[in-house]
Design an enzyme around this catalytic site. Structure first.
Site, short mmCIF file in Angstrom:
data_model
loop_
_atom_site.label_atom_id
_atom_site.label_comp_id
_atom_site.label_asym_id
_atom_site.label_seq_id
_atom_site.Cartn_x
_atom_site.Cartn_y
_atom_site.Cartn_z
N ASP A 1 0.89 -1.18 0.20
CA ASP A 1 -0.39 0.38 -0.14
C ASP A 1 1.15 1.49 -0.10
O ASP A 1 1.14 1.22 1.44
CB ASP A 1 -0.83 -0.11 1.37
N SER B 1 -2.62 14.06 -13.96
CA SER B 1 -4.02 13.71 -14.92
C SER B 1 -4.44 15.12 -15.72
O SER B 1 -3.56 16.36 -15.18
CB SER B 1 -5.06 14.05 -14.21
N TYR C 1 -9.41 15.34 -5.60
CA TYR C 1 -8.69 14.18 -7.12
C TYR C 1 -7.72 15.85 -7.62
O TYR C 1 -6.64 15.06 -8.43
CB TYR C 1 -9.74 14.18 -8.08
N ALA C 2 -8.29 17.23 -8.28
CA ALA C 2 -7.43 17.95 -8.60
C ALA C 2 -6.76 18.56 -7.99
O ALA C 2 -5.25 18.64 -8.25
CB ALA C 2 -8.40 18.80 -9.24
N ALA C 3 -6.47 18.88 -6.38
CA ALA C 3 -5.71 19.17 -5.40
C ALA C 3 -4.88 18.30 -5.49
O ALA C 3 -3.91 18.34 -5.54
CB ALA C 3 -6.44 19.21 -3.97
N SER C 4 -4.82 16.82 -5.45
CA SER C 4 -4.25 16.16 -5.61
C SER C 4 -2.98 15.72 -6.36
O SER C 4 -1.87 16.00 -6.52
CB SER C 4 -4.37 14.57 -5.28
N LYS C 5 -3.65 16.28 -8.13
CA LYS C 5 -2.88 16.15 -9.41
C LYS C 5 -2.31 17.44 -9.60
O LYS C 5 -1.36 17.71 -9.96
CB LYS C 5 -4.15 15.65 -10.74
N1 LIG Z 1 -8.30 6.74 -15.88
C1 LIG Z 1 -7.76 7.63 -16.31
O1 LIG Z 1 -8.48 8.38 -17.48
C2 LIG Z 1 -6.87 8.05 -15.88
C3 LIG Z 1 -7.31 10.52 -16.21
C4 LIG Z 1 -5.75 10.54 -15.59
C5 LIG Z 1 -5.02 10.19 -14.48
N2 LIG Z 1 -5.64 8.95 -14.70
C6 LIG Z 1 -4.88 8.40 -13.45
O2 LIG Z 1 -3.86 7.38 -13.46
C7 LIG Z 1 -3.20 6.22 -13.21
C8 LIG Z 1 -3.69 5.51 -12.87
O3 LIG Z 1 -4.99 4.66 -13.01
P1 LIG Z 1 -6.08 3.74 -13.61
O4 LIG Z 1 -7.14 4.64 -14.82
O5 LIG Z 1 -5.09 2.99 -14.45
O6 LIG Z 1 -7.25 3.48 -12.11
P2 LIG Z 1 -7.07 1.75 -12.00
O7 LIG Z 1 -7.77 0.90 -12.64
O8 LIG Z 1 -8.12 1.46 -10.70
O9 LIG Z 1 -6.03 1.70 -11.53
C9 LIG Z 1 -4.93 1.82 -9.89
C10 LIG Z 1 -3.82 1.29 -9.48
O10 LIG Z 1 -3.76 2.14 -8.34
C11 LIG Z 1 -3.31 1.02 -6.78
N3 LIG Z 1 -3.89 1.51 -6.20
C12 LIG Z 1 -4.50 2.61 -4.96
N4 LIG Z 1 -4.60 2.36 -4.20
C13 LIG Z 1 -3.70 2.74 -3.66
C14 LIG Z 1 -2.97 2.21 -2.84
N5 LIG Z 1 -3.01 2.74 -1.50
N6 LIG Z 1 -1.51 1.26 -2.81
C15 LIG Z 1 -0.88 0.90 -3.78
N7 LIG Z 1 -1.33 0.76 -4.81
C16 LIG Z 1 -2.11 0.85 -5.25
C17 LIG Z 1 -4.70 -0.27 -7.40
O11 LIG Z 1 -4.31 -1.04 -7.30
P3 LIG Z 1 -4.82 -2.01 -5.70
O12 LIG Z 1 -6.12 -1.90 -5.72
O13 LIG Z 1 -4.54 -3.39 -5.90
O14 LIG Z 1 -3.89 -2.09 -4.92
C18 LIG Z 1 -4.54 0.27 -9.27
O15 LIG Z 1 -3.40 -0.82 -9.96
C19 LIG Z 1 -3.53 7.19 -11.34
O16 LIG Z 1 -2.25 7.38 -11.08
C20 LIG Z 1 -4.79 7.93 -12.03
O17 LIG Z 1 -5.15 8.89 -10.69
C21 LIG Z 1 -6.20 7.64 -14.78
#
Ligand SMILES: NC(=O)c1ccc[n+]([C@@H]2O[C@H](COP(=O)([O-])OP(=O)(O)OC[C@H]3O[C@@H](n4cnc5c(N)ncnc54)[C@H](OP(=O)(O)O)[C@@H]3O)[C@@H](O)[C@H]2O)c1
Length: 248
Positions: free
Chosen positions: A57, A136, A149-153
């Site tokens: 985590d 993002s 979410y925006a604050a984090s990004k």
């Molecule tokens: N998809 C979009 O449209 C989009 C757009 C902009 C930015 N993003 C960014 O892209 C990144 C990947 O997102 P995604 O779209 O691929 O979403 P996703 O499929 O939900 O993947 C999120 C990943 O983060 C892991 N995760 C979440 N909380 C965690 C924790 N506490 N410790 C360790 N791992 C953790 C999850 O694994 P586990 O649950 O197995 O821990 C999963 O592998 C994120 O940073 C997201 O903000 C995504």
């Protein structure tokens, strides 16, 4: 290359792992869900990669550091760290409960710091390395309902800009800013303009990292939206300044 990637158990992280696996790299795949990581690791090995999985985590500083130390003990050099693990949630302001959005900030900001900082002394010593942070389009635009979410990004963008200025030029820092990409995060979202497939997104990300881009916003439509918003901000600032002058 030796690559440490978080959030590798689904979505963008999973498909970026496949892209690097095809090139026969040594990958450290990290996330909380071990079974998912095991399946993905098997596919990566079939593609030619050497793989180590870590069920961690990223909000837990100590277990994240332990996984990093273990990976570092297996390799002679760290080439690339991708802080991709992330969580999206709505603010749900009406509920008056900060629990969920606190977790968004924890995973998306503290998690990124826990992932990257332990590698920095190693990269400084080897005088080489590449840090990638997954932000993002929300690193540039704060939508209604998604303040945390925006604050984090926005924070991730600030970290990337500052670290790039602080670290020697031998260490590259890339901020990846995806628009909507198909993943577990976007599955429940109804309005996803310009959404792209996960494998296409992964190819674009790997290409941008190969080119050592400072910032990569994709797909291209979001570059226009963000540039337009920048112009609008300048226009609004000028208008407000003029208005204030008249009042003085
Ligand atoms: N998809 C979009 O449209 C989009 C757009 C902009 C930015 N993003 C960014 O892209 C990144 C990947 O997102 P995604 O779209 O691929 O979403 P996703 O499929 O939900 O993947 C999120 C990943 O983060 C892991 N995760 C979440 N909380 C965690 C924790 N506490 N410790 C360790 N791992 C953790 C999850 O694994 P586990 O649950 O197995 O821990 C999963 O592998 C994120 O940073 C997201 O903000 C995504």
């Amino acid at each position: 290359m030796n690559i440490y990637i978080t959030g590798a158990s689904s979505g963008i992280g999973e498909y970026v792992s496949y892209e690097y696996a095809k090139k026969g790299n040594h990958l450290a795949l990290c996330a909380r869900r071990k079974e998912k990581l095991e399946d993905i690791a098997t596919k990566c090995r079939e593609m030619g990669a050497e793989v180590t999985i870590y069920s961690v985590d990223v909000t837990d500083q100590h277990s994240t550091k332990e996984s990093i130390d273990d990976f570092l003990s297996k390799i002679t050099k760290i080439d690339l760290v991708i802080a991709n693990a992330g969580l999206g949630d709505l603010d749900a302001l009406h509920k008056g409960d900060p629990t969920l959005i606190n977790q968004v900030i924890k995973v998306n900001v503290i998690g990124v710091q826990n992932t990257i900082l332990p590698f920095i002394p190693v990269m400084l010593k080897q005088d080489d390395g590449h840090i990638a942070l997954v932000g993002s389009v929300a690193s540039h635009i704060a939508w209604a309902g998604g303040g945390a979410y925006a604050a984090s990004k926005f924070a991730v963008r600030a970290l990337s800009e500052s670290w790039r200025k602080t670290l020697p030029k031998t260490i590259d820092v890339t901020l990846i800013c995806p628009g909507f990409v198909e993943s577990e995060m976007t599955d429940p979202v109804e309005w996803t303009p310009f959404i792209i497939k996960t494998d296409i997104a992964a190819k674009k990300i790997v290409n941008a990292l190969h080119k050592k881009k400072k910032m990569f916003i994709f797909p291209w439509q979001w570059r226009i939206v963000i540039a337009f918003k920048g112009l609008l901000d300048i226009f609004m600032a000028n208008a407000v300044r003029k208005m204030h002058k008249k009042k003085m």
